[in-house]
Write a protein that holds these residues in place. Structure first.
Motif, PDB file in Angstrom:
ATOM      1  N   HIS A  44      64.711 -67.341 -14.167  1.00  0.00           N
ATOM      2  CA  HIS A  44      65.176 -66.944 -15.506  1.00  0.00           C
ATOM      3  C   HIS A  44      65.445 -65.456 -15.501  1.00  0.00           C
ATOM      4  CE1 HIS A  44      64.183 -70.873 -17.053  1.00  0.00           C
ATOM      5  NE2 HIS A  44      62.962 -70.749 -16.579  1.00  0.00           N
ATOM      6  N   PRO A  45      66.655 -65.006 -15.531  1.00  0.00           N
ATOM      7  CA  PRO A  45      67.876 -65.803 -15.531  1.00  0.00           C
ATOM      8  C   PRO A  45      68.149 -66.354 -14.132  1.00  0.00           C
ATOM      9  CG  PRO A  45      68.445 -63.483 -15.436  1.00  0.00           C
ATOM     10  CD  PRO A  45      66.947 -63.557 -15.562  1.00  0.00           C
ATOM     11  N   THR A 131      75.929 -58.379   3.825  1.00  0.00           N
ATOM     12  CA  THR A 131      75.862 -57.887   2.455  1.00  0.00           C
ATOM     13  C   THR A 131      75.389 -59.028   1.577  1.00  0.00           C
ATOM     14  OG1 THR A 131      77.563 -56.215   2.748  1.00  0.00           O
ATOM     15  CG2 THR A 131      77.217 -57.005   0.503  1.00  0.00           C
ATOM     16  N   GLY A 132      74.388 -58.759   0.768  1.00  0.00           N
ATOM     17  CA  GLY A 132      73.868 -59.760  -0.157  1.00  0.00           C
ATOM     18  C   GLY A 132      74.675 -59.754  -1.439  1.00  0.00           C
ATOM     19  N   MET A 133      75.243 -60.902  -1.766  1.00  0.00           N
ATOM     20  CA  MET A 133      75.979 -61.069  -3.016  1.00  0.00           C
ATOM     21  C   MET A 133      75.027 -61.726  -4.013  1.00  0.00           C
ATOM     22  SD  MET A 133      79.048 -60.080  -2.101  1.00  0.00           S
ATOM     23  CE  MET A 133      80.045 -59.916  -0.632  1.00  0.00           C
ATOM     24  N   VAL A 134      74.676 -61.011  -5.061  1.00  0.00           N
ATOM     25  CA  VAL A 134      73.812 -61.566  -6.100  1.00  0.00           C
ATOM     26  C   VAL A 134      74.713 -62.295  -7.082  1.00  0.00           C
ATOM     27  CG1 VAL A 134      72.113 -61.079  -7.894  1.00  0.00           C
ATOM     28  CG2 VAL A 134      72.146 -59.693  -5.787  1.00  0.00           C
ATOM     29  N   LEU A 135      74.478 -63.595  -7.224  1.00  0.00           N
ATOM     30  CA  LEU A 135      75.358 -64.447  -8.024  1.00  0.00           C
ATOM     31  C   LEU A 135      74.670 -64.943  -9.283  1.00  0.00           C
ATOM     32  CD1 LEU A 135      76.744 -66.660  -5.111  1.00  0.00           C
ATOM     33  CD2 LEU A 135      77.700 -64.525  -6.003  1.00  0.00           C
ATOM     34  N   GLU A 136      75.448 -65.006 -10.362  1.00  0.00           N
ATOM     35  CA  GLU A 136      75.010 -65.586 -11.630  1.00  0.00           C
ATOM     36  C   GLU A 136      75.779 -66.898 -11.805  1.00  0.00           C
ATOM     37  OE1 GLU A 136      74.734 -64.121 -16.221  1.00  0.00           O
ATOM     38  OE2 GLU A 136      76.598 -63.676 -15.141  1.00  0.00           O
TER      39      GLU A 136
END
Length: 163
Positions: A44-45, A131-136
């Motif tokens: 969360h989120p 590279t870390g892609m932080v996804l929503e």
């Protein structure tokens, strides 16, 4: 190699995590690659972290993308894993060699991987050679399957680019 690094490499070599295919669309280009460095990183989120190698075409296309699809690779989809992990998009149009449809914002959704989601790229974090892609996540589909393709099966695939 330092003793701690060698021990660490032996330890993580025992892990057998699920494999994913990440796809992006940006600037009229499509790209996708097999990834193993991926995990949910918040409940969360909801957030997901997808690690993309800085040596492949997907990394370069993702630099201009706002969204990324992450597909859980089914255990019986070794051909897709070989295509997206063993070929480079610099030499092969992977999307001409598989069935797919455009998803949200034109991001490719691979038909052979029906459990997937699309997420907005919120942040890009340099981890060294990935590279870390932080996804929503904002779109998701899930279909029952026998289980995911795991790392110990996929590690036999020769990478399409240098490691």
């Amino acid at each position: 190699m330092e003793p701690a690094e060698a021990t660490f490499q032996r330890l993580v070599a025992q892990l057998d995590y699920p494999m994913f295919i990440a796809t992006v669309a940006a600037g009229g280009e499509l790209a996708g690659c097999l990834i193993g460095f991926a995990t949910q990183c918040s409940i969360h989120p909801p957030r997901f972290l997808a690690g993309i190698s800085d040596k492949n075409r997907t990394y370069r296309v993702a630099a201009g993308a706002t969204n990324m699809a992450v597909h859980l690779v089914p255990e019986d989809a070794i051909e897709l894993a070989e295509l997206f992990g063993g070929e480079t998009g610099d030499e092969v149009n992977k999307f001409e060699r598989c069935s797919w449809r455009p998803g949200p914002d034109g991001v490719p959704l691979i038909d052979g991987c029906p459990s997937r989601f699309v997420g907005r790229i919120l942040e890009r974090v340099d981890f060294g050679d990935h590279t870390g892609m932080v996804l929503e996540p904002f779109f998701a589909e899930d279909e029952d399957h026998e289980g995911p393709l795991r790392f110990h099966r996929a590690k036999r695939i020769d990478p399409g680019h240098e490691a």
